[in-house]
Design a protein around this motif. Structure first.
Motif, PDB file in Angstrom:
ATOM      1  N   GLY A 284      55.933 101.612  92.635  1.00  0.00           N
ATOM      2  CA  GLY A 284      54.515 101.871  92.826  1.00  0.00           C
ATOM      3  C   GLY A 284      54.085 103.262  92.384  1.00  0.00           C
ATOM      4  O   GLY A 284      52.959 103.677  92.640  1.00  0.00           O
ATOM      5  N   VAL A 285      54.994 103.994  91.718  1.00  0.00           N
ATOM      6  CA  VAL A 285      54.649 105.329  91.202  1.00  0.00           C
ATOM      7  C   VAL A 285      53.710 105.162  90.005  1.00  0.00           C
ATOM      8  O   VAL A 285      52.779 105.948  89.820  1.00  0.00           O
ATOM      9  N   LEU A 286      53.968 104.143  89.195  1.00  0.00           N
ATOM     10  CA  LEU A 286      53.097 103.802  88.064  1.00  0.00           C
ATOM     11  C   LEU A 286      52.369 102.508  88.406  1.00  0.00           C
ATOM     12  O   LEU A 286      53.009 101.499  88.695  1.00  0.00           O
ATOM     13  N   GLY A 287      51.044 102.551  88.357  1.00  0.00           N
ATOM     14  CA  GLY A 287      50.271 101.332  88.561  1.00  0.00           C
ATOM     15  C   GLY A 287      50.238 100.538  87.259  1.00  0.00           C
ATOM     16  O   GLY A 287      50.314 101.127  86.175  1.00  0.00           O
ATOM     17  N   TYR A 288      50.175  99.218  87.366  1.00  0.00           N
ATOM     18  CA  TYR A 288      50.091  98.385  86.166  1.00  0.00           C
ATOM     19  C   TYR A 288      49.470  97.046  86.523  1.00  0.00           C
ATOM     20  O   TYR A 288      49.461  96.649  87.690  1.00  0.00           O
ATOM     21  N   ASP A 289      48.969  96.371  85.518  1.00  0.00           N
ATOM     22  CA  ASP A 289      48.351  95.062  85.677  1.00  0.00           C
ATOM     23  C   ASP A 289      49.478  94.015  85.654  1.00  0.00           C
ATOM     24  O   ASP A 289      50.152  93.846  84.647  1.00  0.00           O
ATOM     25  N   ARG A 290      49.681  93.356  86.785  1.00  0.00           N
ATOM     26  CA  ARG A 290      50.776  92.369  86.894  1.00  0.00           C
ATOM     27  C   ARG A 290      50.652  91.242  85.873  1.00  0.00           C
ATOM     28  O   ARG A 290      51.655  90.681  85.448  1.00  0.00           O
ATOM     29  N   SER A 291      49.425  90.932  85.459  1.00  0.00           N
ATOM     30  CA  SER A 291      49.274  89.863  84.459  1.00  0.00           C
ATOM     31  C   SER A 291      49.839  90.296  83.108  1.00  0.00           C
ATOM     32  O   SER A 291      50.339  89.477  82.343  1.00  0.00           O
ATOM     33  N   LEU A 292      49.797  91.608  82.818  1.00  0.00           N
ATOM     34  CA  LEU A 292      50.396  92.115  81.573  1.00  0.00           C
ATOM     35  C   LEU A 292      51.901  91.904  81.618  1.00  0.00           C
ATOM     36  O   LEU A 292      52.511  91.480  80.631  1.00  0.00           O
ATOM     37  N   ALA A 293      52.490  92.224  82.763  1.00  0.00           N
ATOM     38  CA  ALA A 293      53.936  92.032  82.913  1.00  0.00           C
ATOM     39  C   ALA A 293      54.270  90.557  82.709  1.00  0.00           C
ATOM     40  O   ALA A 293      55.210  90.226  81.979  1.00  0.00           O
ATOM     41  N   GLY A 294      53.474  89.680  83.320  1.00  0.00           N
ATOM     42  CA  GLY A 294      53.713  88.241  83.201  1.00  0.00           C
ATOM     43  C   GLY A 294      53.727  87.757  81.756  1.00  0.00           C
ATOM     44  O   GLY A 294      54.499  86.861  81.398  1.00  0.00           O
ATOM     45  N   GLU A 295      52.888  88.368  80.921  1.00  0.00           N
ATOM     46  CA  GLU A 295      52.841  87.973  79.505  1.00  0.00           C
ATOM     47  C   GLU A 295      54.147  88.322  78.779  1.00  0.00           C
ATOM     48  O   GLU A 295      54.448  87.771  77.727  1.00  0.00           O
ATOM     49  N   LEU A 296      54.905  89.271  79.337  1.00  0.00           N
ATOM     50  CA  LEU A 296      56.135  89.730  78.683  1.00  0.00           C
ATOM     51  C   LEU A 296      57.399  89.189  79.354  1.00  0.00           C
ATOM     52  O   LEU A 296      58.509  89.587  79.011  1.00  0.00           O
ATOM     53  N   ALA A 297      57.216  88.273  80.300  1.00  0.00           N
ATOM     54  CA  ALA A 297      58.373  87.660  80.953  1.00  0.00           C
ATOM     55  C   ALA A 297      59.187  86.874  79.917  1.00  0.00           C
ATOM     56  O   ALA A 297      58.621  86.197  79.063  1.00  0.00           O
ATOM     57  N   GLY A 298      60.491  87.003  80.007  1.00  0.00           N
ATOM     58  CA  GLY A 298      61.381  86.204  79.167  1.00  0.00           C
ATOM     59  C   GLY A 298      61.525  86.650  77.720  1.00  0.00           C
ATOM     60  O   GLY A 298      62.173  85.965  76.930  1.00  0.00           O
ATOM     61  N   VAL A 299      60.924  87.780  77.340  1.00  0.00           N
ATOM     62  CA  VAL A 299      61.077  88.246  75.954  1.00  0.00           C
ATOM     63  C   VAL A 299      62.540  88.676  75.757  1.00  0.00           C
ATOM     64  O   VAL A 299      63.052  89.485  76.526  1.00  0.00           O
ATOM     65  N   PRO A 300      63.215  88.127  74.736  1.00  0.00           N
ATOM     66  CA  PRO A 300      64.629  88.466  74.493  1.00  0.00           C
ATOM     67  C   PRO A 300      64.761  89.769  73.699  1.00  0.00           C
ATOM     68  O   PRO A 300      65.074  89.769  72.510  1.00  0.00           O
ATOM     69  N   TRP A 301      64.535  90.910  74.356  1.00  0.00           N
ATOM     70  CA  TRP A 301      64.488  92.205  73.670  1.00  0.00           C
ATOM     71  C   TRP A 301      65.738  92.494  72.859  1.00  0.00           C
ATOM     72  O   TRP A 301      65.645  92.946  71.719  1.00  0.00           O
ATOM     73  N   LYS A 302      66.903  92.260  73.448  1.00  0.00           N
ATOM     74  CA  LYS A 302      68.159  92.565  72.748  1.00  0.00           C
ATOM     75  C   LYS A 302      68.285  91.713  71.483  1.00  0.00           C
ATOM     76  O   LYS A 302      68.645  92.209  70.413  1.00  0.00           O
ATOM     77  N   GLN A 303      67.957  90.438  71.610  1.00  0.00           N
ATOM     78  CA  GLN A 303      68.014  89.520  70.463  1.00  0.00           C
ATOM     79  C   GLN A 303      67.054  89.967  69.356  1.00  0.00           C
ATOM     80  O   GLN A 303      67.416  89.975  68.178  1.00  0.00           O
ATOM     81  N   LEU A 304      65.841  90.371  69.727  1.00  0.00           N
ATOM     82  CA  LEU A 304      64.855  90.832  68.748  1.00  0.00           C
ATOM     83  C   LEU A 304      65.303  92.142  68.092  1.00  0.00           C
ATOM     84  O   LEU A 304      65.143  92.322  66.884  1.00  0.00           O
ATOM     85  N   ALA A 305      65.884  93.045  68.894  1.00  0.00           N
ATOM     86  CA  ALA A 305      66.375  94.317  68.341  1.00  0.00           C
ATOM     87  C   ALA A 305      67.462  94.053  67.304  1.00  0.00           C
ATOM     88  O   ALA A 305      67.495  94.694  66.247  1.00  0.00           O
TER      89      ALA A 305
END
Length: 156
Positions: free
Chosen positions: A79-100
């Protein structure tokens, strides 16, 4: 006086939102363990709120001098950084390592790939970008310094 972190690349904020959305941040007081997107590595984060210092042992934090996604994700979860939870939801499951790997660590291409996917799903990219800018601004305002000692990144 402890050194300040360089500004984190925006792609690291995307990754942090994804880590939070995927439930990969395990907090224990002022420390956390954050699993990589493929779960092959776990990064350690340590925070000293009173001193305004934090450290993490991901490659970006260790080698590049900016706070990487594990540290940013920890700050979001605490909770130190506020953020829009819906933004996080849009990025759920992104395979970052695979994309890198696919884009040979060309983060501009990874970001374009992710943005194209978001756009294809009807995500309002202006709203998305405003949310990223808000998080980036908060991170900058915190003026966090590097907490010692630093731990080396985990081996795969």
């Amino acid at each position: 006086m402890a050194a300040e972190w360089k500004p984190s690349p925006v792609i690291k904020i995307y990754e942090a939102l994804g880590a939070v959305a995927d439930g990969r941040v395990e907090i224990d007081g002022d420390t956390a363990r954050v699993a990589s997107s493929d779960k092959a590595k776990t990064y350690d984060v340590r925070h000293d709120p009173a001193a305004g210092s934090i450290t993490a042992n991901d490659n970006g934090s260790y080698w590049q001098g900016y706070l990487g996604y594990p540290g940013i994700a920890y700050l979001m979860e605490r909770g130190v950084l506020g953020y829009d939870r819906s933004l996080a939801g849009e990025l759920a499951g992104v395979p970052w390592k695979q994309l890198a790997t696919e884009y040979r660590n060309d983060w501009a291409k990874v970001e374009k790939h992710v943005r194209d996917e978001l756009s294809g799903r009807g995500v309002d990219l202006d709203r998305f970008d405003a949310g990223l800018a808000e998080i980036s601004g908060q991170l900058e305002k915190l003026g966090l310094t590097k907490l010692s000692p630093r731990l080396r990144p985990p081996k795969s």
